[in-house]
Design a protein around this motif. Structure first.
Motif, short mmCIF file in Angstrom:
data_model
loop_
_atom_site.label_atom_id
_atom_site.label_comp_id
_atom_site.label_asym_id
_atom_site.label_seq_id
_atom_site.Cartn_x
_atom_site.Cartn_y
_atom_site.Cartn_z
N PHE A 30 36.26 49.02 46.55
CA PHE A 30 35.88 47.74 45.94
C PHE A 30 37.12 46.85 45.78
O PHE A 30 38.26 47.33 45.80
N HIS A 31 36.86 45.56 45.65
CA HIS A 31 37.93 44.58 45.43
C HIS A 31 37.54 43.73 44.23
O HIS A 31 36.36 43.48 43.99
N ILE A 32 38.55 43.32 43.45
CA ILE A 32 38.27 42.50 42.26
C ILE A 32 38.84 41.10 42.48
O ILE A 32 39.99 40.97 42.94
N THR A 33 38.06 40.08 42.14
CA THR A 33 38.62 38.73 42.06
C THR A 33 38.50 38.29 40.60
O THR A 33 37.42 38.35 40.00
N LEU A 34 39.63 37.88 40.04
CA LEU A 34 39.67 37.40 38.65
C LEU A 34 39.88 35.89 38.68
O LEU A 34 40.79 35.39 39.35
N VAL A 35 39.01 35.16 37.97
CA VAL A 35 39.11 33.69 37.93
C VAL A 35 39.41 33.23 36.52
O VAL A 35 38.75 33.67 35.57
N ASP A 36 40.39 32.37 36.37
CA ASP A 36 40.64 31.72 35.08
C ASP A 36 41.19 30.34 35.35
O ASP A 36 41.86 30.12 36.36
N MET A 37 40.90 29.39 34.45
CA MET A 37 41.41 28.05 34.72
C MET A 37 42.91 27.93 34.46
O MET A 37 43.54 26.99 34.93
N ASN A 38 43.46 28.89 33.73
CA ASN A 38 44.91 28.90 33.50
C ASN A 38 45.53 30.06 34.28
O ASN A 38 44.86 31.06 34.54
#
Ligand SMILES: Cc1cc2nc3c(=O)[nH]c(=O)nc-3n(C[C@H](O)[C@H](O)[C@H](O)COP(=O)(O)OP(=O)(O)OC[C@H]3O[C@@H](n4cnc5c(N)ncnc54)[C@H](O)[C@@H]3O)c2cc1C
Length: 402
Positions: free
Chosen positions: A27-35
């Motif tokens: 599996f692969h993780i993508t983490l999204v945050d505006m900062n």
């Protein structure tokens, strides 16, 4: 390869990623945050008051990620489409997922009170906390020019946990504000306006009264039983109880709004069944109709069977939910069953400035200077929990009395 998308790198989201990146599997993780940085929201009041610079409570998100497993994307989430397994983000269009973890946190709740958004300062992230500090400095300078006493007044709307912690931090910094204004520190007025007559519901009567006495002793003007009706520029309009037809006004050049929070507006935008931006999740922390959507932290509501009410939203529960979701995702990715989340609070400690605190740890009540030490230890533990020892060392927070 399965794609796990984590939205928000606060306590809940970053803890999920930190734990899940240690698991093996395809599996692969993508983490999204505006900062591109993580911030400790529990310390925002210290940045607002000027007791801590922002870099003491922030660190780069990429610093704590395993780049072989995780891609970090700095972008703003606008909508989740669970039926099509898609998330819309401002700069990068649409992101597809096999599993999504929604951990977008809190925003300010104005309860529709007129002028609250426009005429009061909010304290919800690093930028707004820093703006409060800059505003106070500017007001102190204005006093020097005009001698208008309103510039010396700091008014907090709401005497909840956040309001009390902010009032305590203002007390600590009063001397510095007074120096800028060129007055004695006793001339800096700190006011808390609150509708309830019994504040701090998370504590029993004795502990709540201790908190009230403490902040009053430190010189905070605590105006309880005052229902805020409107915020005008430099003015808070209130009624003394529900049936009071009169309009009372208290003036202050600095007005900060801390009456409550709700979950991210993205929750409502995405069509989830919600109340104040929070989704009532299933015991395994997934959304009611979707086994591939986890909703955790301040955007979730989880029933406490003991009180028959949802658990209060805190960093403590958000972090524990993050850890639990990492475990559940590891199960799901291997085709195994998920586990239900079990939560028992370790306690709550409110700080009132740098050297005072009060609260409950386990079943033990703690007060005063020793409690403030415990509070700092809790904050350091939280920093290690999410960022690891490296971040604790980098922040140099062994100086417990900065
Ligand atoms: C002054 C103060 C003191 C507090 N003290 C305590 C305490 O002593 N103990 C305690 O347990 N709790 C405390 N709390 C509550 C605690 O801070 C919250 O419950 C906690 O931050 C919730 O964690 P979270 O991960 O759900 O969300 P957050 O910490 O709010 O993190 C959300 C993340 O999502 C990101 N994000 C938000 N919207 C978007 C978007 N649209 N797109 C991309 N990214 C987005 C944000 O940048 C942030 O990184 C306090 C809160 C405040 C304000």
């Amino acid at each position: 390869m399965k794609e796990v998308l984590v939205l928000g790198a606060g306590y809940a989201g970053l803890k999920t990623v930190r734990n899940l990146q240690k698991e093996s599997g395809d599996f692969h993780i993508t983490l999204v945050d505006m900062n591109d940085y993580h911030y400790e929201a529990t310390e925002l009041h210290e940045v607002a008051a000027g007791s801590q610079p922002k870099d003491k409570i922030t660190y780069p998100i990429r610093d704590v990620l395993n780049d072989k497993k995780v891609t970090f994307l700095q972008d703003e989430v606008t909508k989740i489409d669970p039926a099509n397994k898609l998330v819309s983000v401002k700069k990068n269009g649409s992101l597809h997922y096999d599993y999504v973890v929604v951990a977008l946190g809190f925003c300010s709740e104005t309860f529709g009170i007129k002028g609250a958004q426009e005429n009061a300062l909010q304290m919800v992230d690093i930028d707004t906390a820093e703006a409060i500090h800059q505003h106070i400095i500017a007001m102190m300078k204005k006093y020097k020019e005009t001698k208008d006493k309103n510039y010396l007044k700091l008014l907090i709307c709401g005497a909840g946990f956040t309001g009390i912690e902010l009032a305590g931090a203002f007390v600590d910094e009063r001397k510095k504000y007074a120096q800028i204004a060129g007055v004695d520190e006793s001339e800096i007025e700190i006011i808390c306006v609150e509708a309830a007559t019994r504040i701090l519901p998370m504590f029993d009567d004795e502990m709540a009264q201790y908190g009230v006495n403490l902040i009053k002793k430190l010189g905070v003007n605590l105006m309880t039983g005052c229902m805020i009706k409107e915020i005008r520029p430099g003015q808070v309009v209130y009624a003394k109880g529900k049936d009071d037809p009169e309009e009372h006004v208290v003036e202050a050049a600095t007005i900060v709004w801390t009456t409550g929070v709700s979950g991210s507006p993205v929750i409502g935008e995405s069509g989830f069944e919600q109340r104040r931006g929070r989704v009532m999740v299933k015991p395994n922390l997934t959304a009611p109709d979707y086994d591939d959507v986890y909703i955790i932290g301040d955007v979730s509501a989880l029933m406490d069977s003991a009180s028959n009410r949802p658990f209060p939203t805190t960093a403590q529960i958000a972090t524990r939910m993050g850890a639990h979701v990492a475990t559940n995702l590891a199960h799901q990715l291997k085709g195994e069953a998920t586990e239900d989340f079990d939560f028992k609070s370790l306690g709550t400690v409110a700080s009132v400035g740098n050297t005072h605190a009060f609260g409950v740890v386990g079943t033990k009540k703690i007060k005063g200077y020793p409690a403030s030490f415990v509070k700092k230890a809790i904050m350091n533990k939280s920093l290690v929990d999410i960022g690891g020892l490296k971040e604790l060392l980098a922040k140099g927070r062994f100086d417990l009395y900065h």
